[in-house]
Design an enzyme around this catalytic site. Structure first.
Site, PDB file in Angstrom:
ATOM      1  NE  ARG A 127      -4.350  -1.397   1.860  1.00 49.97           N
ATOM      2  CZ  ARG A 127      -5.330  -1.533   2.721  1.00 49.97           C
ATOM      3  NH1 ARG A 127      -5.231  -0.989   3.925  1.00 49.97           N
ATOM      4  NH2 ARG A 127      -6.420  -2.192   2.407  1.00 49.97           N
ATOM      5  CE  LYS A 151     -15.820 -10.115   7.436  1.00 51.19           C
ATOM      6  NZ  LYS A 151     -15.110  -8.895   7.193  1.00 51.19           N
ATOM      7  N   GLY A 211     -12.505  -3.734   1.523  1.00 46.74           N
ATOM      8  CA  GLY A 211     -13.910  -3.341   1.626  1.00 46.74           C
ATOM      9  C   GLY A 211     -14.296  -2.322   0.566  1.00 46.74           C
TER      10      GLY A 211
HETATM   11  C1  3PG Z   1      -8.691  -1.331   4.968  1.00 37.79           C
HETATM   12  O1  3PG Z   1      -7.704  -1.926   5.409  1.00 37.79           O
HETATM   13  O2  3PG Z   1      -9.642  -1.928   4.414  1.00 37.79           O
HETATM   14  C2  3PG Z   1      -8.701   0.164   5.019  1.00 37.79           C
HETATM   15  O3  3PG Z   1      -7.489   0.672   5.461  1.00 37.79           O
HETATM   16  C3  3PG Z   1      -9.839   0.678   5.837  1.00 37.79           C
HETATM   17  O4  3PG Z   1      -9.657   0.364   7.187  1.00 37.79           O
HETATM   18  P1  3PG Z   1     -10.899   0.338   8.176  1.00 37.79           P
HETATM   19  O5  3PG Z   1     -11.763  -0.824   7.766  1.00 37.79           O
HETATM   20  O6  3PG Z   1     -10.324   0.199   9.549  1.00 37.79           O
HETATM   21  O7  3PG Z   1     -11.645   1.634   7.991  1.00 37.79           O
END
Ligand code: 3PG
Length: 391
Positions: free
Chosen positions: A37, A194, A372
């Site tokens: 990242r 999930k 996500g």
């Molecule tokens: C992730 O790793 O999906 C992002 O950095 C978002 O992190 P979070 O789900 O803690 O908001």
């Protein structure tokens, strides 16, 4: 989707640019174990530096509740320094947000973990406005955090001229290829656990995809809904009806055989799917942990003719041998078909991990940094962080 990008901003020289990156990287004993990242946002940082901007990097790390030394961005700032061969000062913000008064053009600083501020998560007490106060321009580069409606993602964008960085632009262009006009045949490969996050992707992409190949928890949930004995398999009990409904659609291709055995990897054997009778001998201490060899052959046939491929989620319990074979095979097939023959997209923590394991990440067209965020984007949702950047 058309968004405003840094390439459209004239005269960055001397401007304070607040760049929201996602450097939420995995750490083990304070050491970064995967810096992908960070690497992904380096081109944006370099671009801003070259244009003479004063760069203020902002990121979160983990989910701290207030100040938590273990989640300091210090190792991350150090890694950025190493990669860019340039000093990156970590600003250990206390209660107030501040950056040095006299930053030079091309200088890069990084604020300490933005989630140390309790107002960040929900943009309370005008946190975004306060952040905006330390900069002239806002750049969102962290695609992985674009689904969060927080101070440093959406809050600040309301108060500054805002645009997307190079990484965010790349992700949106790549992912849009799959959801707007995918080249056909379009094959979606969906696995993982999930249902809550996978089902919206399945629903949104079903009309566009020619084939959906499923595995992992999604398939186990379908099997259970069909009345199969699945023992200890990973099943999402809240989604039995929906799994049955969507996985029964003709273009959803299901495993024809699976590997069952103990969680430890013992007594693993191939079981054909079809008749419930084959599963009758499955003990309560056993479960379905991978797709079988006939399924790999079948899935290979679809992947080999694809022009667009999107893959998210493991085909089984790949962390435990011998249940890694199915997922590793899918990784090799997807990578082999990508870059040239098909436009290949992968995303999600475990999917990226597996691609790394087979050492084929470089052959994939788009390796999304979003977990996500990617799933929400593919589900057709408008990510809060993108709304304010849309032209
Ligand atoms: C992730 O790793 O999906 C992002 O950095 C978002 O992190 P979070 O789900 O803690 O908001």
């Amino acid at each position: 989707m058309k968004i405003k990008t840094i390439k459209q901003i004239r005269n960055l020289s001397g401007k304070r640019v607040l760049a929201r990156v996602d450097f939420n990287v995995p750490l083990e004993n304070g050491k970064i174990i995967d810096d992908s990242r960070i690497l992904a946002s380096i081109p944006t940082i370099e671009y801003l530096m070259k244009k003479g901007a004063k760069v203020i990097l902002v990121s979160h790390l983990g989910r701290p509740e207030g100040l938590d030394k273990k989640l300091s961005l210090a190792p991350v700032a150090k890694r950025v320094e190493e990669l860019m061969k340039k000093k990156v000062k970590l600003i250990r913000t206390g209660r107030d947000l501040s950056v040095p008064d006299k930053m030079k053009n091309g200088e890069v600083v990084m604020l300490e973990n933005i989630r140390f501020f309790p107002d960040e998560a929900k943009n309370e007490n005008d946190f975004g406005k306060k952040l905006a106060g330390i900069a002239d321009i806002f750049v969102l580069d962290g695609f992985a955090v674009a689904h969060r409606d927080s101070g440093s993602v959406t809050g600040v964008a309301k108060h500054l001229p805002s645009c997307a960085g190079l990484l965010l632009e790349k992700e949106i262009i790549g992912l849009s290829k799959a959801i707007e006009k995918p080249k056909k045949p379009f094959v979606l490969v969906l696995g993982g656990a999930k249902m809550e996050t996978k089902l919206p992707v399945l629903k949104n992409l079903l009309p566009k995809a020619d084939y959906v190949l499923i595995g992992g928890g999604i398939f186990n949930t379908y099997l259970k809904a069909k009345g199969f004995k699945v023992g200890k398999s990973l099943v999402d009990g809240d989604y039995l009806k929906e799994a049955l409904k969507y996985c029964s659609i003709k273009k959803v291709i299901k495993p024809v055989d699976v590997i069952v055995g103990k969680e430890s990897g013992k007594v693993a054997r191939v079981v054909p799917v079809g008749k419930k009778g084959y599963f009758a001998a499955l003990r309560m201490t056993e479960g379905v942990y991978d797709i079988g060899p006939q399924t790999i052959r079948l899935y290979a046939k679809y992947i080999k003719q694809a022009q667009t491929i999107v893959w998210n989620g493991a085909m089984g319990y790949f962390e435990q041998k011998p249940y890694d074979v199915g997922t590793l095979s899918i990784a090799r097939l997807v990578a082999s078909r990508s870059k040239g023959k098909a436009f290949g997209i992968i995303g999600g923590g475990e999917t990226l991990q597996v691609m790394e394991k087979v050492k084929m990440t470089e052959f994939v067209d788009l390796v999304s940094t979003g977990g996500g965020a990617m799933l929400e984007f593919l589900s057709g949702q408008r990510l809060p962080g993108l709304k304010l950047l849309t032209k």
